[in-house]
Design a protein around this motif. Sequence first.
Motif, PDB file in Angstrom:
ATOM      1  N   ASP A  81       0.866  -1.178   0.000  1.00 10.79           N
ATOM      2  CA  ASP A  81       0.000   0.000   0.000  1.00 10.79           C
ATOM      3  C   ASP A  81       0.903   1.227   0.000  1.00 10.79           C
ATOM      4  N   GLY A  82       1.330   1.625  -1.182  1.00 11.55           N
ATOM      5  CA  GLY A  82       2.257   2.736  -1.273  1.00 11.55           C
ATOM      6  C   GLY A  82       2.117   3.468  -2.594  1.00 11.55           C
ATOM      7  N   VAL A  83       3.182   4.143  -2.987  1.00 16.15           N
ATOM      8  CA  VAL A  83       3.186   4.943  -4.215  1.00 16.15           C
ATOM      9  C   VAL A  83       4.080   4.282  -5.252  1.00 16.15           C
ATOM     10  N   VAL A  84       3.612   4.262  -6.488  1.00 11.96           N
ATOM     11  CA  VAL A  84       4.425   3.788  -7.606  1.00 11.96           C
ATOM     12  C   VAL A  84       4.910   5.002  -8.381  1.00 11.96           C
ATOM     13  N   LEU A  85       6.226   5.151  -8.473  1.00  4.87           N
ATOM     14  CA  LEU A  85       6.848   6.230  -9.234  1.00  4.87           C
ATOM     15  C   LEU A  85       7.327   5.619 -10.544  1.00  4.87           C
ATOM     16  N   LEU A  86       6.623   5.941 -11.625  1.00  3.50           N
ATOM     17  CA  LEU A  86       6.802   5.235 -12.892  1.00  3.50           C
ATOM     18  C   LEU A  86       7.294   6.178 -13.983  1.00  3.50           C
ATOM     19  N   SER A  87       8.476   5.901 -14.507  1.00  2.95           N
ATOM     20  CA  SER A  87       9.014   6.684 -15.611  1.00  2.95           C
ATOM     21  C   SER A  87       8.501   6.108 -16.926  1.00  2.95           C
ATOM     22  N   VAL A  88       7.966   6.985 -17.773  1.00  2.00           N
ATOM     23  CA  VAL A  88       7.359   6.551 -19.032  1.00  2.00           C
ATOM     24  C   VAL A  88       8.069   7.237 -20.199  1.00  2.00           C
TER      25      VAL A  88
END
Length: 215
Positions: A44-51
Amino acid sequence: MTVTALAVCEPDRALRLRLGAVAAAAGFDVAFPCNPGEWAATHDGVVLLSVRTLDQLDDVERVRRTRPRGIVVVLLDSPDQAAGRAALRRGASVVLDRHTDPGDVLSTVRLAARGSAVVPAQLLYEFAPAAPEAMVKLDDDELDLLYHLADGATIKRIARQRHQATRTVERHLHRLYNRFGVHDRVQAVATAIQMGLIRMPAPQVPASAGRRSSA
């Protein structure tokens, strides 16, 4: 919502390590998963996703399927009209320029976790041009709620200003999201602007700005 877990999905090793170091120093439990969808299923957290390409936005949908209320921060090489619109429609909670300072990225993550509307001001106006006719009809109370969201107000602040209980505000928000077919406040505000339901003055901020402060 207190967020301690953060998944950093960034292909550039140097940037990945910088983001991870700043996040760890700020107290986050940092992971570097290859599959953000699988990570979100157990954290239960944050996904930091580079696109880098629009095809990579499939990962946003995978995270949303496993954790519909999760927070997905998308870092774009070029947050232009097409990329920004696509990212939010696929379920991104936040869209930032990939070259944003890591410290500012983490500050933005914390704002998003507290429920603030977080999106670069210029980008919001680019991917949400006013439509000639609204597809959803809202009453005055719903419009007032939308303007509070656009101002970046937290649920507690909205409850105080509207003289309502926080659960009442949350219920109204969920009903509003369902009407728009969106997951969160950023998407709701963008959709409302696109439909021409609300009008906001043009932002007088630098192009690098990526946050709205919340009370």
